[in-house]
Design a protein around this motif. Structure first.
Motif: not given
Lengths: 773, 168
Positions: B92-93, B85-86, B88-90
């Motif tokens: 997200p695609r 999740e961390r 993905l925050r960086i």
């Protein structure tokens, strides 16, 4: 029974005994009674002592943290945003960055020394970093020694505490984690006979009395550490004879029941050492963090001595306010420690020559975020008892982004400065892909912890509902595309009271026919109502529910243009689902909760529900991009650079009672509401009230542009605006619209067909697929 | 669907997916190199390499991917999910991140989430690639285990377009 028998007996004795003997009997009875009362009283004190000492000794409020800022090369972050984050963290700006928690400007970049922190998923050591910025991004991130850093995580800012009634805070320590010199020093200064006495120290009392007599006033207290603990722990602070008596008895009881180590450890955690705003700092553990920014076990000798010095008078010897006084008292403590052999004479001399060694003071007061804290508590109350939040010392890691909050608050303040005081506002900023709430404002005064409009103001949403109507339509590609023509002629429908209702467009004109994309982009009411009725009100209602918002039990045609009421947070949920392409993520404010020692307790993980076909949602979003390029949301480019593609929708309700704007790019979504609590008109439309606030906030947030890369199921085709038929580039009235592959209209304009046939020889036109279908 | 069949699928898939996640994380910056891919897909049925998308990720994401892999290998699914999740925050695609998170969710028994996240991964992929196929495998099995037989059949149909080695 007993009573009556004894009375009879005493009555009998009166008749036979001499009056003298009767007097003795009375005295004996009285004495026994007194003893019984004292015994009961002692038992009660004993119970008090035990229940408090063995039960939960302290209520430790939960600490609420912002999200930890992660730094990496290429990250969207401006220098200004980083400065705001550092400010929220209480990092101080200085000449150098040797100490953790400091930063300085370095050329066009920033140099900082991060504080170490144990995060939910691991420890992050202190690092000295150097960053430079370009084009709204971090373009270089290195350690100060030049080595590369792929990812650095700062400590999270403390954004609040969840207190019970009183505002005491502490960080519990165990005796074995306390430096032995600190313990020995404390005993030397406060209670030399601590390890020998039984709770009270007659010799200390005598010594204190003598000293006080000599001075003619109270200069020395005879209280033992045990008595001090009893005083803090169980008793009020009034100086009465009764209290002194109770204190002595309870001290004796405490010593009789518990060993010295228990009492000392409790004392170390209980003693009041400082005040931080409205928060009382109790115990050496938190005081160490408060004054030195480090844990107790790492304190130097002179730092330990300063904390010991503070016991006698936390405000009198306040090291920031009364530096000289604190220094003198600290050195006195060091002298006493060497006198009594705790430390060597040399060590005392060296320590005495050192400065106080305080951590840099916070710059500015710590801001409060009542609206966001409210959301956090409501979130946690689903899984935790309120009492546990207030007393268990939980550490709550949230999704709060200080720089984003700052931008949002500043935008509201700037735009409402000249407005009447009762024009209120609320705003929500959300991370599109995760549904994390980054900022929340519940009113025009963001520090005021009152009515939280972002969560509790249920207001008609006006045209903000329209994307749901169009999504319900575009999810039926065989029937509707962006170029489909909708009727815009007078219409009469039946309202909720069974009366005829003639809806109007905002500008009160009729256009005959408009394309579906324009009907949404320009927010025309009549085509929207017609469309909604064609699809069916219940289908629209189900669409809204799948997007994540509740719907009224009965739907009327007026629902299609926004008579349904939602809170700003609910609107944000609806638009989150749109912004992420049909993947609904429940909005979250909390990521993780740990115990005070860092033990993970709960994690609120990312959840994603695919509630709509991403292609259908993208068609709606493209119409919302059209709304900001040409339609009702075009004023956003008075605040944002024209190249920044955004999707957005305005909303206005009857007589301008509510002004809304919801808009998003690739990574940030914002919802702004403006209105009055008594529901009176404001004179603001969506585009004149809420839109500018959104625009000013987003300009500072610097979101990533909406990415209009088409989903694989979509393609660009040329459509004749007038007829809705297939056309081609270069033909008059042709515009480029996204369609599902194989779902473009079958009819062609003459010009379109000509161009397509000419192209047949060269590239393969999409029209061939149309012919073969 | 019989319980025994359920068992069978779970057993077969947990093995296959164990390889999946590791492969997903093994090569920094890209989704599996050819040698990794060869492990669970017969060489003759490998998709056209030219169609394999270049999934480059920033070093920050690669670092988190690697940590997530370690956590997952140690059975710490919560930690693995938190790290992904961390990441993905960086980014997200990033289709690999979504895929790996889907695998973690699958291992946690959250089949609906695994399904949604695998679809999210697909959304960020174009052309035909091995990763697309793996996502469809994951979707098919997740639906099967969630009791959505019709949905699983649809996913299998998509899977069949990738060739015979459809992971069944």
């Amino acid at each position: 029974m007993t009573k009556s028998r004894s009375r009879r007996r005493s009555g009998k004795s009166r008749t036979v005994s001499a009056p003298r003997r009767g007097w003795w009997r009375w005295m004996l009875l009285l004495g026994l009674l007194l003893l019984a009362v004292m015994g009961a009283y002692a038992a009660w004190l004993d119970h008090t002592v035990r229940s408090q000492f063995e039960g939960k000794r302290w209520s430790v409020p939960a600490t609420v943290y912002a999200r930890a800022l992660e730094l990496h090369q290429g990250q969207r972050l401006t220098r200004r945003q980083l400065e705001l984050e550092l400010e929220a963290l209480g990092y101080s700006q200085g000449a150098d960055t040797r100490q953790p928690g400091t930063w300085r400007a370095s050329g066009s970049g920033i140099e900082l020394s991060s504080r170490p922190f144990t995060h939910w998923d691991g420890h992050e050591p202190s690092q000295r970093l150097h960053l430079t910025f370009a084009d709204g991004r971090i373009n270089m991130l290195r350690r100060l020694d030049g080595s590369a850093v792929s990812l650095a995580r700062l400590d999270p800012a403390v954004i609040g505490h969840i207190y019970p009634g009183h505002r005491e805070d502490r960080l519990l320590v165990r005796l074995e984690d306390v430096p032995p010199t600190l313990i020995a020093g404390l005993v030397v200064v406060e209670d030399r006979a601590f390890f020998q006495h039984a709770g009270i120290s007659p010799s200390a009392i005598a010594r204190a009395a003598a000293a006080n007599l000599r001075a003619g006033r109270v200069v020395q207290g005879g209280s033992t550490i045990t008595q001090q603990l009893v005083k803090n722990f169980y008793l009020s602070s009034d100086r009465t004879f009764w209290r002194k008596g109770n204190e002595a008895i309870m001290a004796l009881l405490l010593e009789a029941r518990y060993d010295k180590e228990d009492i000392l450890e409790t004392y170390l955690n209980e003693v009041y050492l400082a005040q931080d705003g409205d928060r009382a700092i109790h115990g050496f553990g938190l005081a160490s963090q408060h004054f030195f920014g480090t844990e107790l076990a790492r304190l130097s000798l002179e730092q330990q001595a300063l904390l010991i010095a503070l016991v006698r008078g936390p405000s009198f010897y306040h090291p920031r306010r009364h530096e000289q006084r604190a220094l003198a008292r600290r050195n006195l403590v060091l002298d006493l420690m060497s006198e009594q052999g705790v430390i060597s004479r040399d060590a005392a001399r060296v320590a005495s020559s050192r400065p106080l060694g305080l951590r840099p003071a916070r710059t500015g007061p710590r801001a409060s975020y009542p609206a966001f804290m409210d959301l956090v508590q409501r979130h946690l109350l689903r899984d935790y008892q309120r009492e546990d939040l207030q007393t268990e010392g939980l550490r709550i890691f949230t999704t709060f982004a200080p720089s984003v909050q700052h931008a949002t608050e500043a935008a509201i303040q700037e735009r409402l400065r000249d407005q009447p005081v009762d024009v209120e506002a609320a705003a929500v900023i959300v991370d599109v892909d995760s549904g994390e709430v980054m900022a929340l404002v519940g009113g025009r005064n963001p520090r005021y912890a009152g009515f939280n409009r972002a969560l509790d103001a249920r207001r008609p949403v006006g045209s903000l509902i329209k994307p749901a109507v169009y999504l319900a339509a575009l999810d039926q590609p065989a029937r509707y595309g962006l170029g489909s023509l909708l009727e815009d002629v007078p219409l009469t429908v039946t309202d909720e009271r069974g009366r005829p209702w003639e809806p109007r467009n905002f500008d009160r004109t009729f256009r005959g026919q408009v394309s579906l994309v324009d009907a949404l982009a320009y927010s025309y009411n009549i085509p929207t109502i017609r469309l909604g009725q064609e699809i069916g009100l219940s289908t629209v209602g189900r669409t809204v529910e799948r997007l994540g918002a509740p719907t009224p039990r009965t739907l009327y045609p007026s629902y299609l243009i926004g008579t349904g009421e939602l809170t700003p947070l609910q609107v944000a949920q609806v638009y989150q689902t749109l912004a992420s392409g049909g993947y609904r993520s429940p909005l979250r404010a909390v990521r993780e909760v740990t115990g005070q020692d860092g033990t993970p307790l709960s994690r609120y993980s990312l959840a994603v529900d695919r509630v709509f076909d991403p292609a259908s949602v993208q068609l709606v979003n493209l119409a919302l991009v059209e709304a900001t390029r040409r339609g009702t949301g075009r004023d956003i480019y008075r605040y944002l650079p024209s190249g920044l593609t955004m999707a957005g929708k305005t909303g206005t309700t009857d007589e301008t009672r509510d002004s809304w704007f919801a808009g998003f790019g690739a990574d940030r979504l914002g919802v702004v509401w403006l209105g009055r609590d008594d529901n009176a008109p404001t004179g603001f439309t969506g585009s004149s009230g809420a839109l500018p606030i959104w625009g000013v906030a987003m300009a500072a947030i610097e979101p990533a542009p909406y990415a209009d890369v088409l989903a694989p199921e979509l393609e660009w085709v040329w459509i004749d605006g007038e007829s809705g038929a297939r056309s081609a580039e270069g033909c008059e009235g042709a515009r480029r619209l996204a369609y599902r592959v194989d779902a473009a209209p079958e009819e062609w304009t003459a010009c379109g067909q000509r161009v397509a046939q000419r192209e047949e020889g060269g590239g393969l036109g999409g029209w061939i697929r149309g012919l073969w279908r | 669907m019989s319980a025994r069949r359920n068992e069978w699928i779970r057993g077969a898939l947990s093995l296959a997916l164990a390889v999946l996640l590791v492969a997903g994380c093994a090569a920094p910056g890209t989704y599996g190199d050819p040698t990794e891919r060869g492990r669970d897909v017969p060489a003759t049925q490998q998709p056209d390499k030219a169609a394999e998308p270049e999934l480059s990720a920033p070093p920050a994401v690669v670092a988190l991917l690697e940590q997530a892999e370690e956590a997952s290998a140690a059975g710490e699914h919560d930690r693995a999910a938190a790290l992904l999740e961390r990441a993905l925050r960086i980014d997200p695609r990033n289709a690999v991140l979504w895929h790996n998170l889907a695998v973690v969710r699958y291992r946690q028994g959250e089949y609906a989430q695994a399904d949604s996240m695998a679809q999210r991964s697909l959304q960020h992929l174009s052309g035909r690639s091995d990763l697309q196929k793996r996502n469809w495998q994951l979707i098919a099995v997740s639906r099967e285990l969630a009791g959505d037989t019709a949905g699983a059949a649809q996913a299998r149909e998509r899977l069949s377009t990738f060739g015979a080695a459809s992971g069944q």
